[in-house]
Design a protein around this motif. Sequence first.
Motif, PDB file in Angstrom:
ATOM      1  N   GLY A   1       0.788  -1.207  -0.045  1.00 33.55           N
ATOM      2  CA  GLY A   1      -0.075   0.051  -0.058  1.00 33.55           C
ATOM      3  C   GLY A   1       0.813   1.151   0.044  1.00 33.55           C
ATOM      4  O   GLY A   1       0.593   2.281   0.519  1.00 33.55           O
ATOM      5  N   VAL A   2       2.038   1.258  -0.756  1.00 33.44           N
ATOM      6  CA  VAL A   2       2.920   2.325  -0.723  1.00 33.44           C
ATOM      7  C   VAL A   2       3.290   2.621  -2.164  1.00 33.44           C
ATOM      8  O   VAL A   2       2.731   1.832  -3.044  1.00 33.44           O
ATOM      9  N   SER A   3       3.869   3.665  -2.419  1.00 33.69           N
ATOM     10  CA  SER A   3       4.470   3.940  -3.689  1.00 33.69           C
ATOM     11  C   SER A   3       5.842   3.270  -4.070  1.00 33.69           C
ATOM     12  O   SER A   3       6.502   2.709  -3.174  1.00 33.69           O
ATOM     13  N   LYS A   4       6.141   3.151  -5.529  1.00 27.00           N
ATOM     14  CA  LYS A   4       7.513   2.693  -5.741  1.00 27.00           C
ATOM     15  C   LYS A   4       8.443   3.635  -5.163  1.00 27.00           C
ATOM     16  O   LYS A   4       9.528   3.018  -4.777  1.00 27.00           O
ATOM     17  N   ASP A   5       8.389   4.839  -5.040  1.00 25.91           N
ATOM     18  CA  ASP A   5       9.448   5.665  -4.409  1.00 25.91           C
ATOM     19  C   ASP A   5       9.496   5.254  -3.126  1.00 25.91           C
ATOM     20  O   ASP A   5      10.808   5.475  -2.634  1.00 25.91           O
ATOM     21  N   THR A   6       8.566   5.062  -2.556  1.00 24.11           N
ATOM     22  CA  THR A   6       8.591   4.700  -0.908  1.00 24.11           C
ATOM     23  C   THR A   6       9.493   3.182  -0.938  1.00 24.11           C
ATOM     24  O   THR A   6      10.277   3.256  -0.046  1.00 24.11           O
ATOM     25  N   ILE A   7       9.229   2.343  -1.751  1.00 26.83           N
ATOM     26  CA  ILE A   7      10.052   0.993  -1.788  1.00 26.83           C
ATOM     27  C   ILE A   7      11.361   1.332  -2.208  1.00 26.83           C
ATOM     28  O   ILE A   7      12.083   0.820  -1.217  1.00 26.83           O
ATOM     29  N   ASP A   8      11.648   2.285  -2.997  1.00 26.88           N
ATOM     30  CA  ASP A   8      12.986   2.599  -3.170  1.00 26.88           C
ATOM     31  C   ASP A   8      13.515   3.164  -2.244  1.00 26.88           C
ATOM     32  O   ASP A   8      14.841   2.800  -1.848  1.00 26.88           O
ATOM     33  N   ARG A   9      13.197   4.075  -1.478  1.00 29.13           N
ATOM     34  CA  ARG A   9      13.670   4.801  -0.129  1.00 29.13           C
ATOM     35  C   ARG A   9      14.064   3.612   0.904  1.00 29.13           C
ATOM     36  O   ARG A   9      14.955   3.602   1.436  1.00 29.13           O
ATOM     37  N   TRP A  10      13.002   2.848   1.222  1.00 25.93           N
ATOM     38  CA  TRP A  10      13.081   1.700   1.929  1.00 25.93           C
ATOM     39  C   TRP A  10      14.127   1.011   1.851  1.00 25.93           C
ATOM     40  O   TRP A  10      15.093   0.479   2.588  1.00 25.93           O
ATOM     41  N   VAL A  11      14.300   0.508   0.426  1.00 27.36           N
ATOM     42  CA  VAL A  11      15.128  -0.549   0.133  1.00 27.36           C
ATOM     43  C   VAL A  11      16.539  -0.033   0.426  1.00 27.36           C
ATOM     44  O   VAL A  11      17.589  -0.452   0.981  1.00 27.36           O
ATOM     45  N   LYS A  12      16.684   1.290   0.125  1.00 29.26           N
ATOM     46  CA  LYS A  12      18.140   2.043   0.311  1.00 29.26           C
ATOM     47  C   LYS A  12      18.367   2.144   1.867  1.00 29.26           C
ATOM     48  O   LYS A  12      19.626   1.922   2.059  1.00 29.26           O
ATOM     49  N   GLN A  13      17.316   2.472   2.698  1.00 26.94           N
ATOM     50  CA  GLN A  13      17.764   2.693   3.832  1.00 26.94           C
ATOM     51  C   GLN A  13      18.167   1.125   4.551  1.00 26.94           C
ATOM     52  O   GLN A  13      18.791   1.254   5.364  1.00 26.94           O
ATOM     53  N   THR A  14      17.350   0.274   4.229  1.00 31.02           N
ATOM     54  CA  THR A  14      17.487  -1.134   4.791  1.00 31.02           C
ATOM     55  C   THR A  14      18.456  -1.869   4.294  1.00 31.02           C
ATOM     56  O   THR A  14      19.385  -2.132   5.000  1.00 31.02           O
ATOM     57  N   TYR A  15      18.835  -1.931   3.083  1.00 29.37           N
ATOM     58  CA  TYR A  15      19.832  -2.710   2.580  1.00 29.37           C
ATOM     59  C   TYR A  15      21.168  -2.115   1.998  1.00 29.37           C
ATOM     60  O   TYR A  15      22.080  -2.549   1.598  1.00 29.37           O
ATOM     61  N   LYS A  16      20.937  -0.541   2.067  1.00 26.99           N
ATOM     62  CA  LYS A  16      22.150   0.176   1.597  1.00 26.99           C
ATOM     63  C   LYS A  16      22.614  -0.104  -0.020  1.00 26.99           C
ATOM     64  O   LYS A  16      23.640   0.094  -0.035  1.00 26.99           O
ATOM     65  N   THR A  17      21.744  -0.323  -0.761  1.00 28.11           N
ATOM     66  CA  THR A  17      21.805  -0.480  -2.144  1.00 28.11           C
ATOM     67  C   THR A  17      20.378  -0.019  -2.807  1.00 28.11           C
ATOM     68  O   THR A  17      19.404   0.241  -2.088  1.00 28.11           O
ATOM     69  N   THR A  18      20.605  -0.348  -4.128  1.00 20.72           N
ATOM     70  CA  THR A  18      19.299  -0.056  -4.936  1.00 20.72           C
ATOM     71  C   THR A  18      18.433  -1.114  -4.839  1.00 20.72           C
ATOM     72  O   THR A  18      18.708  -2.285  -4.614  1.00 20.72           O
ATOM     73  N   PHE A  19      17.020  -0.922  -5.444  1.00 20.59           N
ATOM     74  CA  PHE A  19      16.005  -1.990  -5.564  1.00 20.59           C
ATOM     75  C   PHE A  19      16.564  -3.029  -6.673  1.00 20.59           C
ATOM     76  O   PHE A  19      16.331  -4.117  -6.252  1.00 20.59           O
ATOM     77  N   ALA A  20      16.916  -2.619  -7.568  1.00 18.11           N
ATOM     78  CA  ALA A  20      17.323  -3.579  -8.722  1.00 18.11           C
ATOM     79  C   ALA A  20      18.338  -4.500  -8.183  1.00 18.11           C
ATOM     80  O   ALA A  20      18.520  -5.664  -8.362  1.00 18.11           O
ATOM     81  N   ALA A  21      19.523  -3.804  -7.357  1.00 17.07           N
ATOM     82  CA  ALA A  21      20.477  -4.811  -6.732  1.00 17.07           C
ATOM     83  C   ALA A  21      19.896  -5.774  -5.642  1.00 17.07           C
ATOM     84  O   ALA A  21      20.081  -7.004  -5.917  1.00 17.07           O
ATOM     85  N   ILE A  22      19.171  -5.473  -4.955  1.00 15.92           N
ATOM     86  CA  ILE A  22      18.679  -6.339  -3.877  1.00 15.92           C
ATOM     87  C   ILE A  22      17.500  -7.237  -4.561  1.00 15.92           C
ATOM     88  O   ILE A  22      17.341  -8.198  -3.978  1.00 15.92           O
ATOM     89  N   TYR A  23      16.673  -6.906  -5.393  1.00 16.15           N
ATOM     90  CA  TYR A  23      15.767  -7.685  -6.055  1.00 16.15           C
ATOM     91  C   TYR A  23      16.565  -8.833  -6.883  1.00 16.15           C
ATOM     92  O   TYR A  23      16.099 -10.105  -6.835  1.00 16.15           O
ATOM     93  N   ARG A  24      17.723  -8.691  -7.484  1.00 14.59           N
ATOM     94  CA  ARG A  24      18.375  -9.380  -8.270  1.00 14.59           C
ATOM     95  C   ARG A  24      18.813 -10.641  -7.189  1.00 14.59           C
ATOM     96  O   ARG A  24      18.658 -11.952  -7.357  1.00 14.59           O
ATOM     97  N   GLU A  25      19.202 -10.207  -6.244  1.00 18.51           N
ATOM     98  CA  GLU A  25      19.955 -11.278  -4.908  1.00 18.51           C
ATOM     99  C   GLU A  25      18.516 -12.063  -4.392  1.00 18.51           C
ATOM    100  O   GLU A  25      18.808 -13.194  -4.537  1.00 18.51           O
ATOM    101  N   LYS A  26      17.506 -11.463  -3.873  1.00 18.64           N
ATOM    102  CA  LYS A  26      16.492 -12.068  -3.483  1.00 18.64           C
ATOM    103  C   LYS A  26      15.701 -12.953  -4.385  1.00 18.64           C
ATOM    104  O   LYS A  26      14.989 -13.971  -4.311  1.00 18.64           O
ATOM    105  N   ARG A  27      15.591 -12.345  -5.651  1.00 21.21           N
ATOM    106  CA  ARG A  27      14.856 -13.335  -6.752  1.00 21.21           C
ATOM    107  C   ARG A  27      15.414 -14.465  -6.867  1.00 21.21           C
ATOM    108  O   ARG A  27      14.710 -15.588  -7.359  1.00 21.21           O
ATOM    109  N   SER A  28      16.899 -14.615  -6.688  1.00 21.63           N
ATOM    110  CA  SER A  28      17.635 -16.011  -6.841  1.00 21.63           C
ATOM    111  C   SER A  28      17.068 -17.036  -5.904  1.00 21.63           C
ATOM    112  O   SER A  28      16.954 -18.215  -6.264  1.00 21.63           O
ATOM    113  N   LEU A  29      16.623 -16.481  -4.701  1.00 22.27           N
ATOM    114  CA  LEU A  29      16.217 -17.420  -3.914  1.00 22.27           C
ATOM    115  C   LEU A  29      14.908 -18.077  -4.450  1.00 22.27           C
ATOM    116  O   LEU A  29      14.495 -19.394  -4.142  1.00 22.27           O
ATOM    117  N   GLY A  30      13.887 -17.342  -5.169  1.00 18.77           N
ATOM    118  CA  GLY A  30      12.841 -17.988  -5.833  1.00 18.77           C
ATOM    119  C   GLY A  30      13.157 -19.013  -6.796  1.00 18.77           C
ATOM    120  O   GLY A  30      12.618 -20.110  -7.058  1.00 18.77           O
TER     121      GLY A  30
END
Length: 93
Positions: free
Chosen positions: A35-64
């Motif tokens: 229930g948030v915007s893509k911008d909120t996701i981007d900011r949250w990812v940067k704050q949580t993982y200290k990297t971009t959404f694309a980078a963390i997505y590639r990493e976590k997508r591999s688990l799938g």
Amino acid sequence: MMGRPPNKKNRIKQEEFEKLCGLHCTEQEIADFFGVSKDTIDRWVKQTYKTTFAAIYREKRSLGKISLRRSQWKTAQEGNVTMQIWLGKQYLD
């Protein structure tokens, strides 16, 4: 007296976020889920993982992908001929 509205970033749960990435959900689908915007996701990812959404997505997508591959192998080992043929074509030329 009403307080400040809840911070939307607090709605994002890390474990759920990682599971959604593992399911190959798009960034928009993940944003919609929380229930948030893509911008909120981007900011949250940067704050949580200290990297971009694309980078963390590639990493976590591999688990799938690992989970799916595990299911395919199990299905083939249980005697599913279609899966055996498909995996044979993929890995055995």
